[in-house]
Design an enzyme around this catalytic site. Sequence first.
Site, PDB file in Angstrom:
ATOM      1  N   ASN A 118      10.220  10.928  -0.610  1.00  0.00           N
ATOM      2  CA  ASN A 118       9.120  11.786  -1.071  1.00  0.00           C
ATOM      3  C   ASN A 118       7.910  11.453  -0.208  1.00  0.00           C
ATOM      4  O   ASN A 118       7.298  10.411  -0.400  1.00  0.00           O
ATOM      5  CB  ASN A 118       8.829  11.495  -2.554  1.00  0.00           C
ATOM      6  CG  ASN A 118       7.565  12.193  -3.033  1.00  0.00           C
ATOM      7  OD1 ASN A 118       7.116  13.169  -2.411  1.00  0.00           O
ATOM      8  ND2 ASN A 118       7.000  11.709  -4.122  1.00  0.00           N
ATOM      9  N   TRP A 119       7.616  12.348   0.723  1.00  0.00           N
ATOM     10  CA  TRP A 119       6.511  12.075   1.649  1.00  0.00           C
ATOM     11  C   TRP A 119       5.143  12.178   0.968  1.00  0.00           C
ATOM     12  O   TRP A 119       4.140  11.841   1.540  1.00  0.00           O
ATOM     13  CB  TRP A 119       6.556  13.057   2.816  1.00  0.00           C
ATOM     14  CG  TRP A 119       7.677  12.829   3.797  1.00  0.00           C
ATOM     15  CD1 TRP A 119       8.719  11.936   3.681  1.00  0.00           C
ATOM     16  CD2 TRP A 119       7.864  13.507   5.049  1.00  0.00           C
ATOM     17  NE1 TRP A 119       9.533  12.025   4.788  1.00  0.00           N
ATOM     18  CE2 TRP A 119       9.036  12.975   5.645  1.00  0.00           C
ATOM     19  CE3 TRP A 119       7.166  14.507   5.731  1.00  0.00           C
ATOM     20  CZ2 TRP A 119       9.512  13.423   6.889  1.00  0.00           C
ATOM     21  CZ3 TRP A 119       7.640  14.957   6.957  1.00  0.00           C
ATOM     22  CH2 TRP A 119       8.795  14.410   7.523  1.00  0.00           C
ATOM     23  N   LYS A 120       5.110  12.716  -0.233  1.00  0.00           N
ATOM     24  CA  LYS A 120       3.843  13.006  -0.937  1.00  0.00           C
ATOM     25  C   LYS A 120       2.955  13.854  -0.008  1.00  0.00           C
ATOM     26  O   LYS A 120       3.481  14.624   0.783  1.00  0.00           O
ATOM     27  CB  LYS A 120       3.153  11.714  -1.350  1.00  0.00           C
ATOM     28  CG  LYS A 120       4.094  10.731  -2.051  1.00  0.00           C
ATOM     29  CD  LYS A 120       3.331   9.645  -2.733  1.00  0.00           C
ATOM     30  CE  LYS A 120       4.260   8.543  -3.178  1.00  0.00           C
ATOM     31  NZ  LYS A 120       3.890   7.986  -4.459  1.00  0.00           N
TER      32      LYS A 120
ATOM     33  N   HIS B   2       7.338  14.989 -10.996  1.00  0.00           N
ATOM     34  CA  HIS B   2       6.904  13.684 -10.468  1.00  0.00           C
ATOM     35  C   HIS B   2       5.672  13.240 -11.256  1.00  0.00           C
ATOM     36  O   HIS B   2       4.842  14.062 -11.637  1.00  0.00           O
ATOM     37  CB  HIS B   2       6.580  13.812  -8.977  1.00  0.00           C
ATOM     38  CG  HIS B   2       6.348  12.495  -8.316  1.00  0.00           C
ATOM     39  ND1 HIS B   2       5.161  11.805  -8.447  1.00  0.00           N
ATOM     40  CD2 HIS B   2       7.156  11.722  -7.548  1.00  0.00           C
ATOM     41  CE1 HIS B   2       5.260  10.668  -7.776  1.00  0.00           C
ATOM     42  NE2 HIS B   2       6.455  10.595  -7.220  1.00  0.00           N
TER      43      HIS B   2
ATOM     44  N   GLU C   9       2.989  12.020 -10.426  1.00  0.00           N
ATOM     45  CA  GLU C   9       1.688  12.427  -9.864  1.00  0.00           C
ATOM     46  C   GLU C   9       1.376  13.887 -10.221  1.00  0.00           C
ATOM     47  O   GLU C   9       0.200  14.264 -10.325  1.00  0.00           O
ATOM     48  CB  GLU C   9       1.687  12.184  -8.340  1.00  0.00           C
ATOM     49  CG  GLU C   9       1.619  10.688  -8.036  1.00  0.00           C
ATOM     50  CD  GLU C   9       2.211  10.250  -6.711  1.00  0.00           C
ATOM     51  OE1 GLU C   9       2.472  11.102  -5.843  1.00  0.00           O
ATOM     52  OE2 GLU C   9       2.430   9.033  -6.549  1.00  0.00           O
TER      53      GLU C   9
ATOM     54  N   GLU D 135      11.358   6.881 -12.687  1.00  0.00           N
ATOM     55  CA  GLU D 135      10.263   6.359 -11.892  1.00  0.00           C
ATOM     56  C   GLU D 135       9.181   5.810 -12.820  1.00  0.00           C
ATOM     57  O   GLU D 135       8.295   6.571 -13.255  1.00  0.00           O
ATOM     58  CB  GLU D 135       9.669   7.467 -11.023  1.00  0.00           C
ATOM     59  CG  GLU D 135      10.637   8.043 -10.021  1.00  0.00           C
ATOM     60  CD  GLU D 135       9.911   8.518  -8.771  1.00  0.00           C
ATOM     61  OE1 GLU D 135      10.245   8.046  -7.699  1.00  0.00           O
ATOM     62  OE2 GLU D 135       8.983   9.328  -8.891  1.00  0.00           O
TER      63      GLU D 135
ATOM     64  N   GLY E  25       3.969   3.261  -5.938  1.00  0.00           N
ATOM     65  CA  GLY E  25       2.888   3.006  -4.990  1.00  0.00           C
ATOM     66  C   GLY E  25       2.103   1.737  -5.272  1.00  0.00           C
ATOM     67  O   GLY E  25       1.038   1.524  -4.706  1.00  0.00           O
TER      68      GLY E  25
ATOM     69  N   SER F 100       8.259   1.752  -5.549  1.00  0.00           N
ATOM     70  CA  SER F 100       8.116   0.649  -4.587  1.00  0.00           C
ATOM     71  C   SER F 100       9.459   0.132  -4.065  1.00  0.00           C
ATOM     72  O   SER F 100       9.628  -1.071  -3.866  1.00  0.00           O
ATOM     73  CB  SER F 100       7.283  -0.486  -5.203  1.00  0.00           C
ATOM     74  OG  SER F 100       5.980  -0.025  -5.498  1.00  0.00           O
TER      75      SER F 100
ATOM     76  N   GLY G 222       8.931   6.692  -1.997  1.00  0.00           N
ATOM     77  CA  GLY G 222       7.661   7.259  -1.557  1.00  0.00           C
ATOM     78  C   GLY G 222       7.214   6.639  -0.243  1.00  0.00           C
ATOM     79  O   GLY G 222       7.702   6.993   0.829  1.00  0.00           O
ATOM     80  N   GLY G 223       6.316   5.673  -0.336  1.00  0.00           N
ATOM     81  CA  GLY G 223       5.694   5.077   0.858  1.00  0.00           C
ATOM     82  C   GLY G 223       6.682   4.677   1.939  1.00  0.00           C
ATOM     83  O   GLY G 223       6.467   4.971   3.133  1.00  0.00           O
TER      84      GLY G 223
END
Length: 244
Positions: free
Chosen positions: A9-11, A95, A97, A166, A172, A208, A229-230
Amino acid sequence: MRNKLVGGNWKMNGGLAANAALLVALSAGWKARPDRQIAVCVPFPYLAQARDVLADTPIAWGAQDLSAHAAGAYTGDVSGGMIVEFGCRYVLAGHSERRQHHGESDAVVAAKTKAALASGLRPIACVGETLAEREAGQWQSVVGRQFETVAEALGRDLPLITLAYEPVWAIGTGRTATPEQAQEVHAFLRERLVRKGAEGVLVLYGGSVKAANASALFAQRDVDGALVGGASLVATEFLGIANA
Ligand code: PEP
């Protein structure tokens, strides 16, 4: 034995040049495996770029959100039908976010998951509790409620989705759930899936995940892969997770 799926997930990250380097590195570094699939979920403007680079590779691509509606006066929204036109296989729904910054309720997430299936996409529906909810001993009721809302909306189509657990406190933050914490929640979800005849649904863990902790998570019985993600923005890390 269920296959594994590792999704990136590149966000809201990326740019044409950086994406090109990342996508080329992923396609050069990933060798197809019968037991696992990898995918990247990119921002809407880069769906065509992902398609152009990944079309002849074993890497799938997808989007990070979709509208619950098929078309109409929903300025700024993007429908599942539009996403499908770019060759996407996957789309995230719910998600944390989106839930946090856009006020998406369980009902909206369920409607988006349903809309994704109606468009021919494979939705990855996300569930997970906040730190306050975990500390208050409420993860079962929160995750159970989020899951049941989606399950009820989908009915017999439940087996067609992927789930991602999640925990919000792990996204993150660098604070990964321990493999045992993840397994406990995944087993809880698996039990509900089995009861509904959807035992084949993959349940990914997200929060993470890195190359260094992926193997221990994937060794858990009910962890069927990861939503990353990251670390999905760094080719070596993402490939390290995918090969874990
Ligand atoms: C995510 O965005 O879905 C996620 C799990 O992020 P991170 O891996 O950065 O915690």
